[in-house]
Design a protein around this motif. Sequence first.
Motif, PDB file in Angstrom:
ATOM      1  N   ARG A 201       0.812  -1.218   0.000  1.00 17.85           N
ATOM      2  CA  ARG A 201       0.000   0.000   0.000  1.00 17.85           C
ATOM      3  C   ARG A 201       0.848   1.272   0.000  1.00 17.85           C
ATOM      4  NH1 ARG A 201      -3.964  -2.976   4.345  1.00 17.85           N
ATOM      5  NH2 ARG A 201      -5.550  -3.680   2.853  1.00 17.85           N
ATOM      6  N   SER A 202       1.960   1.249   0.695  1.00 15.31           N
ATOM      7  CA  SER A 202       2.777   2.458   0.810  1.00 15.31           C
ATOM      8  C   SER A 202       3.606   2.743  -0.442  1.00 15.31           C
ATOM      9  CB  SER A 202       3.701   2.359   2.024  1.00 15.31           C
ATOM     10  OG  SER A 202       4.643   1.304   1.858  1.00 15.31           O
ATOM     11  N   SER A 203       3.948   1.713  -1.200  1.00 13.13           N
ATOM     12  CA  SER A 203       4.824   1.898  -2.355  1.00 13.13           C
ATOM     13  C   SER A 203       4.105   1.709  -3.694  1.00 13.13           C
ATOM     14  CB  SER A 203       6.019   0.945  -2.276  1.00 13.13           C
ATOM     15  OG  SER A 203       5.586  -0.406  -2.196  1.00 13.13           O
ATOM     16  N   PHE A 204       2.783   1.607  -3.666  1.00 14.09           N
ATOM     17  CA  PHE A 204       2.011   1.362  -4.887  1.00 14.09           C
ATOM     18  C   PHE A 204       2.180   2.497  -5.889  1.00 14.09           C
ATOM     19  CE2 PHE A 204      -1.765   1.668  -7.534  1.00 14.09           C
ATOM     20  CZ  PHE A 204      -1.900   0.370  -7.988  1.00 14.09           C
ATOM     21  N   GLN A 205       2.398   2.124  -7.147  1.00 11.91           N
ATOM     22  CA  GLN A 205       2.516   3.090  -8.239  1.00 11.91           C
ATOM     23  C   GLN A 205       1.344   2.889  -9.200  1.00 11.91           C
ATOM     24  OE1 GLN A 205       6.416   3.093 -10.098  1.00 11.91           O
ATOM     25  NE2 GLN A 205       7.408   2.455  -8.184  1.00 11.91           N
ATOM     26  N   PRO A 206       0.492   3.888  -9.364  1.00 19.80           N
ATOM     27  CA  PRO A 206      -0.668   3.741 -10.263  1.00 19.80           C
ATOM     28  C   PRO A 206      -0.234   3.346 -11.672  1.00 19.80           C
ATOM     29  CG  PRO A 206      -0.850   5.742  -8.956  1.00 19.80           C
ATOM     30  CD  PRO A 206       0.535   5.196  -8.714  1.00 19.80           C
ATOM     31  N   SER A 207      -1.086   2.583 -12.324  1.00 20.03           N
ATOM     32  CA  SER A 207      -0.792   2.079 -13.673  1.00 20.03           C
ATOM     33  C   SER A 207      -2.057   2.131 -14.514  1.00 20.03           C
ATOM     34  CB  SER A 207      -0.287   0.639 -13.587  1.00 20.03           C
ATOM     35  OG  SER A 207      -1.347  -0.220 -13.178  1.00 20.03           O
ATOM     36  N   GLU A 208      -1.929   1.734 -15.776  1.00 15.65           N
ATOM     37  CA  GLU A 208      -3.109   1.641 -16.626  1.00 15.65           C
ATOM     38  C   GLU A 208      -4.085   0.588 -16.101  1.00 15.65           C
ATOM     39  OE1 GLU A 208      -2.087   0.925 -20.649  1.00 15.65           O
ATOM     40  OE2 GLU A 208      -0.943   2.787 -20.896  1.00 15.65           O
ATOM     41  N   ALA A 209      -3.549  -0.407 -15.410  1.00 15.26           N
ATOM     42  CA  ALA A 209      -4.398  -1.483 -14.890  1.00 15.26           C
ATOM     43  C   ALA A 209      -5.152  -1.080 -13.634  1.00 15.26           C
ATOM     44  CB  ALA A 209      -3.547  -2.716 -14.599  1.00 15.26           C
ATOM     45  N   LEU A 210      -4.538  -0.219 -12.811  1.00 17.08           N
ATOM     46  CA  LEU A 210      -5.093   0.047 -11.485  1.00 17.08           C
ATOM     47  C   LEU A 210      -4.634   1.424 -11.005  1.00 17.08           C
ATOM     48  CD1 LEU A 210      -6.807  -1.758  -9.537  1.00 17.08           C
ATOM     49  CD2 LEU A 210      -4.675  -2.389  -8.419  1.00 17.08           C
ATOM     50  N   SER A 211      -5.575   2.226 -10.533  1.00 13.92           N
ATOM     51  CA  SER A 211      -5.237   3.589 -10.106  1.00 13.92           C
ATOM     52  C   SER A 211      -4.840   3.663  -8.642  1.00 13.92           C
ATOM     53  CB  SER A 211      -6.418   4.526 -10.358  1.00 13.92           C
ATOM     54  OG  SER A 211      -7.561   4.097  -9.623  1.00 13.92           O
ATOM     55  N   GLU A 212      -5.252   2.698  -7.851  1.00 17.73           N
ATOM     56  CA  GLU A 212      -4.914   2.661  -6.429  1.00 17.73           C
ATOM     57  C   GLU A 212      -4.786   1.220  -5.973  1.00 17.73           C
ATOM     58  OE1 GLU A 212      -9.471   3.162  -4.688  1.00 17.73           O
ATOM     59  OE2 GLU A 212      -8.177   4.919  -4.833  1.00 17.73           O
ATOM     60  N   PRO A 213      -4.093   0.977  -4.857  1.00 17.98           N
ATOM     61  CA  PRO A 213      -3.853  -0.417  -4.449  1.00 17.98           C
ATOM     62  C   PRO A 213      -5.145  -1.182  -4.186  1.00 17.98           C
ATOM     63  CG  PRO A 213      -3.214   1.125  -2.718  1.00 17.98           C
ATOM     64  CD  PRO A 213      -3.471   1.947  -3.932  1.00 17.98           C
ATOM     65  N   TYR A 214      -5.094  -2.459  -4.516  1.00 14.92           N
ATOM     66  CA  TYR A 214      -6.223  -3.353  -4.270  1.00 14.92           C
ATOM     67  C   TYR A 214      -5.657  -4.664  -3.744  1.00 14.92           C
ATOM     68  CZ  TYR A 214     -10.770  -5.602  -4.938  1.00 14.92           C
ATOM     69  OH  TYR A 214     -11.980  -6.238  -4.731  1.00 14.92           O
ATOM     70  N   ALA A 215      -5.940  -4.941  -2.481  1.00 12.51           N
ATOM     71  CA  ALA A 215      -5.342  -6.098  -1.804  1.00 12.51           C
ATOM     72  C   ALA A 215      -6.409  -7.104  -1.399  1.00 12.51           C
ATOM     73  CB  ALA A 215      -4.564  -5.648  -0.575  1.00 12.51           C
ATOM     74  N   MET A 216      -6.126  -8.352  -1.679  1.00 12.69           N
ATOM     75  CA  MET A 216      -6.998  -9.451  -1.268  1.00 12.69           C
ATOM     76  C   MET A 216      -6.201 -10.391  -0.371  1.00 12.69           C
ATOM     77  SD  MET A 216      -9.363 -11.944  -3.628  1.00 12.69           S
ATOM     78  CE  MET A 216      -8.095 -12.427  -4.791  1.00 12.69           C
ATOM     79  N   ILE A 217      -6.806 -10.839   0.715  1.00  8.25           N
ATOM     80  CA  ILE A 217      -6.148 -11.801   1.597  1.00  8.25           C
ATOM     81  C   ILE A 217      -6.973 -13.084   1.639  1.00  8.25           C
ATOM     82  CG2 ILE A 217      -5.149  -9.945   2.972  1.00  8.25           C
ATOM     83  CD1 ILE A 217      -7.099 -10.670   5.225  1.00  8.25           C
ATOM     84  N   THR A 218      -6.276 -14.195   1.817  1.00  3.40           N
ATOM     85  CA  THR A 218      -6.932 -15.497   1.825  1.00  3.40           C
ATOM     86  C   THR A 218      -7.098 -16.001   3.250  1.00  3.40           C
ATOM     87  OG1 THR A 218      -5.725 -15.924  -0.216  1.00  3.40           O
ATOM     88  CG2 THR A 218      -6.925 -17.753   0.727  1.00  3.40           C
ATOM     89  N   VAL A 219      -8.295 -16.463   3.569  1.00  6.03           N
ATOM     90  CA  VAL A 219      -8.632 -16.906   4.921  1.00  6.03           C
ATOM     91  C   VAL A 219      -9.221 -18.315   4.860  1.00  6.03           C
ATOM     92  CG1 VAL A 219     -10.050 -16.452   6.961  1.00  6.03           C
ATOM     93  CG2 VAL A 219      -9.057 -14.541   5.687  1.00  6.03           C
ATOM     94  N   GLY A 220      -8.704 -19.207   5.677  1.00 10.85           N
ATOM     95  CA  GLY A 220      -9.293 -20.539   5.795  1.00 10.85           C
ATOM     96  C   GLY A 220     -10.598 -20.471   6.559  1.00 10.85           C
ATOM     97  N   VAL A 221     -11.600 -21.184   6.084  1.00 14.38           N
ATOM     98  CA  VAL A 221     -12.898 -21.184   6.766  1.00 14.38           C
ATOM     99  C   VAL A 221     -13.422 -22.605   6.905  1.00 14.38           C
ATOM    100  CG1 VAL A 221     -13.547 -18.848   6.024  1.00 14.38           C
ATOM    101  CG2 VAL A 221     -14.178 -20.808   4.609  1.00 14.38           C
TER     102      VAL A 221
END
Length: 338
Positions: A201-221
Amino acid sequence: MQRYSLLDLSSVPEGATTADALNNTVALAQAAERAGYHRYWLAEHHNMAGIASAATAVVIGRVAAATEKMRIGAGGIMLPNHAPLIVAEQFGTLATLYGDRIDLGLGRAPGTDHATARALRRHMAPEDGFPQDVQELMAYLGDMPENAPVRAIPGAGTHVPVWILGSSLYGAQLAAHLGLPYAFASHFAPAMLEQALAVYRSSFQPSEALSEPYAMITVGVCAAETDAKAQFLRSSQVLAFARLISGTPGKLPLPTKDLNAQVPSAILAQVNQALSCAAVGSPDTVKSQLAEIIEKYQPDELLVTGMIHDHQTRVQSFDIVALILSQMQTEDNLENRQ
């Protein structure tokens, strides 16, 4: 949390075949779509008797054909095992067949043991070419000129969304540098989750693909009527993971009431730590645990996963989790409006 999705490892239970596992994957995907999951991902593993999704792109195609609206993709393709052009052609074909529903998550690990990695790649290059391979692959999926010497056909112009997967700072740094969405494998390697998200999140550089960071985390259920039943059902996955790290992997075992009798205490402690990013129990317990995880890490999207020996019971577990996450989204929206 904007969305919730599902990661299926196409587990092969003891007493079942890989055909059973792949049929179960299709049925689970259809149930997941009915339950409101945003995307359904499959992962590349090789030479593992308990996982049937080795030919990941093929399985994705079967699942996409059996569903209608849910995004289908790889979480992920282990890029060191493949030439970028081949992956671009495979996922370009999927996008051509199924439109803008296909995701391509890329991992840096081989997804198997050393001997199998050698069999897959033939030549074991000592240098790390992952960043270059990712960029080459993205170029093949982009708007390449008609006169380019090498083009992915199908693939060129499909712009299949690319994700970077990881369980360390490496993937976080690369995803940030390239301006790509990032998925962290916290379901089996949670140790660096918080630090990796901070770096991304702190070092994210906007690109044509994405303008801001998008993070997904995986959780066991693992959700069931009671905490005790959920813990019992989850014992299959705990036992399978213990056998894996002990060097004796196999199919997904039947659940057991006494893990301590089958797993040495030191191994069990290691497994419990590796699988600690999880929500296991009754609906109330799972909701509380998921709320705590979401509050702590603030993911843009939650990717849930879990292995249960009985297929229908596994479907019911994911149905319960979807209902919980849908309710949590509704509650969050109401709070934001006030």
